[in-house]
Enzyme design. Sequence first.
Site, PDB file in Angstrom:
ATOM      1  CG  ASP A   1      -2.210   0.834   0.921  1.00  0.00           C
ATOM      2  OD1 ASP A   1      -2.192   1.651  -0.024  1.00  0.00           O
ATOM      3  OD2 ASP A   1      -3.203   0.707   1.667  1.00  0.00           O
TER       4      ASP A   1
ATOM      5  CD  GLU B   1      -6.701   5.673   2.761  1.00  0.00           C
ATOM      6  OE1 GLU B   1      -5.765   5.324   3.479  1.00  0.00           O
ATOM      7  OE2 GLU B   1      -6.544   5.915   1.543  1.00  0.00           O
TER       8      GLU B   1
HETATM    9  C1  BGC Z   1      -5.148   3.194   0.307  1.00  0.00           C
HETATM   10  C2  BGC Z   1      -5.354   2.156  -0.780  1.00  0.00           C
HETATM   11  C3  BGC Z   1      -5.207   2.772  -2.141  1.00  0.00           C
HETATM   12  C4  BGC Z   1      -3.865   3.461  -2.239  1.00  0.00           C
HETATM   13  C5  BGC Z   1      -3.591   4.080  -3.596  1.00  0.00           C
HETATM   14  C6  BGC Z   1      -3.915   4.037   0.091  1.00  0.00           C
HETATM   15  O1  BGC Z   1      -3.894   5.138   0.936  1.00  0.00           O
HETATM   16  O2  BGC Z   1      -5.079   2.548   1.565  1.00  0.00           O
HETATM   17  O3  BGC Z   1      -6.628   1.566  -0.629  1.00  0.00           O
HETATM   18  O4  BGC Z   1      -5.360   1.794  -3.120  1.00  0.00           O
HETATM   19  O5  BGC Z   1      -3.807   4.492  -1.257  1.00  0.00           O
HETATM   20  O6  BGC Z   1      -4.353   5.208  -3.827  1.00  0.00           O
END
Ligand code: BGC
Length: 633
Positions: free
Chosen positions: A314, A506
Amino acid sequence: MRKIVLFLIVLFSSIILYSCKTNPTVLNTTFTSEKTSSQTTVTTNPQEIKQKVEQYINNMTLEQKVGQMMMPEKNSVTLQEIRSYNIGTVLSGAGQNPVNTPYIVWADIYNNLQKNALLSETKIPLLYGIDAVHGNNAVYGATLFPHNIGLGAANDADLMYRIGEVTAEEMAKTGVNWNFSPTVAVVQNIQWGRTYESFGENPEIHTNLVEKYVQGLQQFDRVSTAKHFIGDGGTDLRDHTGGDWSIDQGNVSIPFSELSRIHLPGYIEAIESGVSSVMISYSSFYGIKMHQNKELITDLLKEELGFDGIVVSDYDAIKQIPNADYYHQLVLAVNAGIDVLMEPHTWKTAYNNIIQAVSNGDIPIERINDAVSRILTVKYKHNIFANPLVEKGTDKLSTEEHKAVAREAVRKSLVLLKNDNDLLPLEKNSNVLLLGPGANNLILQNGGWTVRWQGPHENDNIEGTSILSGFQNNVLNSGGNIYTNLSDASLASVAVVVLAETPYAEGQGDNGYLELEYGPNNEGSHTSHIDNIKALNEAKMTGLPIVVILLSGRPLLVTDYIDEWDGFIAAWLPGTEGGNGIADVIFGDYDFTGKLPITWPKDNTQFAHSVMMEDYNPLNYQYPYGYGLKYND
Ligand code: BGC
């Protein structure tokens, strides 16, 4: 004479062999582009793919291999670097440019990157990743579906297949070929800011929906990603007033049997459906960051479950591995089984460190070969070698058919929670007083991961139908009227109040209050939440029967208010067709079919209660898991 000829042959061969070892550019001649403008090579036979991949592995230098494992943010890498580092993948993180831009601009960017990859020594085309998590949500004019929590309420596998297809078609027009979706997190605590990215609290829903969605996406050669492996929805409970980032990315400390029972089934389903990538979770399991967890990534996911696609880290997550410098963080992550490194802005340091680590013997070359084999196999499997470039379209991104799928998804996602005296459905000739912050607001209807990470800005242009326009489309030709001013209350027979949660994504959406008047982040400071209470008070003053529609990513506490409402609908975050979809059901053209994918709590002690608990008693809650009325109930 023959002796001299033999001597010359040996001499020349030695020179060539020597220069191959010392000068990687000589290898250049080994790689031919799979695609020229006049010829397309589609390789689908697994045996043939295996052979081609082996050829690459045998001929590539360490540098070229490590280049394939990098995933820079597309604004942090130059075209020259794409070529000279043999970069294998790039991403556009949420809200990173181009923002709110038509798809033809994306197609140009994509082609430019891809052409440069094809000019590299290895000529291997790129994977370009994006979070198209409720439709192709970063691109202007896309069809946006309800977020996953709403799709969990609909729980319709055939619909999910069509959502996958539409998303893939709208991605394909931009060229972008890797989707970081679906999220298969099984939320066990609605204080979590990613609750709406989950299909619900019961893995049964995930196993029903994941297969079809993955197939819908991948049949158009868009690489799908099951995320975030594993346990992200089940992090430990914190003080319920913890606030931002107190739950997201946390620690999971449940027995392995519970991890398997609740959080694993979605991955098993995804793997069986042929998902081509899995993203690792920021969270930890018993204090060990998932990004360094070899037992779960290599032993469980790759070996025991047989996942043969790409494991991607991630965003910047490797840097969170504790007690290690960047070099050792990278060593731990790659040795744990991570194949592609989403180190968007530090990819060059990562690249150099990994090459160094292989030379130092800290990362075995077999691990690098395994990673690159996976990456190249996925590129073959999804025809990226055969069709690296996109033809620029001239039509619109969305179509009437795509919108119809989104509108159907909205209808099926709505959950009717209260309908006293059969107030609903409303007659089409009704006079409706329509109030509340969500009544005419595409930002609140779409939520986070729309245009930008934390949701759209005021001046972002979003195409879609608001609830107001959906209502007007139904009543204006049928002799009814929609009033939006309180001063017209006496002309109306019912008040519909659209309440809303302020967009978030998030950990910024972690919220220990979940009350109608508190927003995420700085509780109480968000206008829309203050407007929720204002609109409810206004509706109460009119003395009209009240129907509340809630636009939110999760249940909010309604216990203190519900007795004053005659009707109550959970509409989740319905997306661009929200207005027409809600109107279809509220004016009776369709019945409600949605069921709660998540428990609706009575108070703040129940935020982490789920139907997966052994002593779950449906009678304890405002509305239990699976609840949802129909018109004739
Ligand atoms: C998230 C992921 C996402 C990634 C790319 C991260 O902050 O946890 O779900 O795919 O960013 O944007």
